[in-house]
Design a protein around this motif. Structure first.
Motif, PDB file in Angstrom:
ATOM      1  N   ILE A 233       0.850  -1.186   0.000  1.00  0.00           N
ATOM      2  CA  ILE A 233       0.000   0.000   0.000  1.00  0.00           C
ATOM      3  C   ILE A 233       0.891   1.243   0.000  1.00  0.00           C
ATOM      4  N   ALA A 234       0.695   2.113  -0.965  1.00  0.00           N
ATOM      5  CA  ALA A 234       1.434   3.373  -0.998  1.00  0.00           C
ATOM      6  C   ALA A 234       0.634   4.473  -0.311  1.00  0.00           C
ATOM      7  N   ASN A 235      -0.604   4.642  -0.725  1.00  0.00           N
ATOM      8  CA  ASN A 235      -1.516   5.612  -0.123  1.00  0.00           C
ATOM      9  C   ASN A 235      -2.926   5.036  -0.179  1.00  0.00           C
ATOM     10  N   GLY A 236      -3.608   5.024   0.949  1.00  0.00           N
ATOM     11  CA  GLY A 236      -4.972   4.537   0.948  1.00  0.00           C
ATOM     12  C   GLY A 236      -5.338   3.769   2.201  1.00  0.00           C
ATOM     13  N   ALA A 237      -6.555   3.258   2.187  1.00  0.00           N
ATOM     14  CA  ALA A 237      -7.127   2.590   3.354  1.00  0.00           C
ATOM     15  C   ALA A 237      -7.114   1.079   3.191  1.00  0.00           C
ATOM     16  N   VAL A 238      -6.941   0.395   4.309  1.00  0.00           N
ATOM     17  CA  VAL A 238      -7.065  -1.058   4.373  1.00  0.00           C
ATOM     18  C   VAL A 238      -8.011  -1.368   5.530  1.00  0.00           C
ATOM     19  N   SER A 239      -9.062  -2.125   5.247  1.00  0.00           N
ATOM     20  CA  SER A 239     -10.028  -2.460   6.291  1.00  0.00           C
ATOM     21  C   SER A 239     -10.299  -3.958   6.292  1.00  0.00           C
ATOM     22  N   THR A 240     -10.240  -4.557   7.463  1.00  0.00           N
ATOM     23  CA  THR A 240     -10.513  -5.984   7.596  1.00  0.00           C
ATOM     24  C   THR A 240     -11.668  -6.222   8.559  1.00  0.00           C
ATOM     25  N   SER A 241     -12.619  -7.042   8.125  1.00  0.00           N
ATOM     26  CA  SER A 241     -13.701  -7.509   8.986  1.00  0.00           C
ATOM     27  C   SER A 241     -13.518  -9.007   9.182  1.00  0.00           C
ATOM     28  N   GLY A 242     -13.493  -9.446  10.438  1.00  0.00           N
ATOM     29  CA  GLY A 242     -13.268 -10.861  10.709  1.00  0.00           C
ATOM     30  C   GLY A 242     -14.135 -11.375  11.844  1.00  0.00           C
TER      31      GLY A 242
END
Length: 337
Positions: A233-242
């Protein structure tokens, strides 16, 4: 949870080399989780001030958007929204407005009015209830109150009202991504150009154009402190649902907090979903929706969205990756579930 490690102290700092000078990690307990702010630069005081601004913004928005805060906008809506329009902040209006858009996109798979099911489902001590599954009858009685289309929004007057008595909202599936992104904005205003804000399953990476991307670990849903691989990831969002963050096990069955809005019970068929997107709020909501939609429908949905990529781990440990993420993802060769 996204990164390989997370500090279990309420507040701490960690100093280590960084390409632009130094990189400092700060941690604080907010939003019911450990929030990590890792910032880079060449002036330690500037970094410290920026981290403080980020934490302050998170605390401010939590007071507006958390249903656990008695005086929040969300709590006021839940208390009085059935009898009169409730005046809310612009931030709350923005999140509810985005929630409705995602609900429409997902045909209700994402629905903040599932908050009413919190009357019978409890997954943390803050929920103030027993960790036992409710009866089907108790759930069925509440399902008619789950309908995002019954939220009445007046954008001109910034008010929210319910069309039906007994309705409640819960912004837990979208607010954290929004808050993390807003914290990044506050940090940037202090002059810091590179860093990561990480809160539970939501993260935002930012840096100047041209810098090498960060490698972000994706947590193994069944083995704590292990990852299934990394994504660049350079720029941005990461979202995890578990299904591994907030859950209880009863009679050998795992009951988790991601509720299928159609059945009123925890969604089945998925262990975890990771979404990569430019917008933190949308990434958060989509990861929840895709978890509920399942692998086939969820991946089709991801592929149809511009500038959104994702990874889905189903109940059997099978991993499905969107076409645009494959070149940025490195999976561990032998993953055991």
């Amino acid at each position: 949870m996204l990164l390989v490690s997370i500090l279990r102290k309420k507040q701490s700092t960690e100093l280590k080399p960084f390409s632009a000078g130094i990189e400092i990690k700060y941690t604080r307990l907010l939003m019911g989780t450990v929030v990590e702010i890792t910032l880079g630069g060449d002036n330690e005081q500037v970094i410290k001030d920026a981290a403080a601004a980020g934490f302050d913004e998170i605390a401010r928005l939590e007071k507006l958007l958390s249903h656990y805060q008695d005086t929040s906008d969300v709590s006021m809506i839940n208390k009085f929204g059935w009898e009169k329009p409730v005046k809310v902040s612009q931030e709350t209006m923005d999140v509810i407005d985005a929630s409705e858009r995602v609900s429409e996109m997902t045909n209700g798979a994402f629905d903040i009015t599932m908050g009413v099911l919190g009357r019978v489902w409890h997954f943390t001590k803050d929920d103030k209830g027993e960790f036992i599954p409710p009866s089907e009858d108790d759930v069925k009685k509440l399902l008619p109150l789950v309908d995002y289309r019954r939220i009445i929004i007046d954008r001109d007057s910034s008010t929210v009202k319910f069309a039906k008595d007994g309705m409640r909202i819960n912004l837990g599936g979208i607010a954290k991504g929004y808050i993390v992104a807003k914290a990044v904005d506050a940090i940037k205003k202090k002059g810091v150009k590179s860093g990561i804000v990480h809160a539970g399953g939501d993260m935002f990476v930012f840096q100047e154009d041209g810098n090498a991307p960060r490698k972000i670990g994706i947590q193994h849903p069944r083995k704590k402190d292990r990852v299934i691989g990394t994504v660049e990831i350079a720029n941005g969002a990461v979202s995890t649902s578990g299904d591994y963050e907030r859950f209880f096990i009863k009679n050998s069955i795992r009951y988790h907090h991601i509720i299928n809005t159609k059945t009123g019970f925890p969604a089945v068929g998925t262990q975890a979903v990771t979404i990569v997107a430019n917008d933190g709020m949308i990434a958060d909501a989509i990861s929840t929706a895709v978890f509920i939609m399942g692998t086939e429908d969820g991946m089709k949905f991801i592929e149809d969205l511009p500038e959104v990529e994702g990874l889905i781990i189903d109940a059997n440990g099978n991993i499905t990756v969107s076409s645009g993420l494959k070149g940025r993802l490195s999976l561990i060769s032998e993953i055991v579930f």
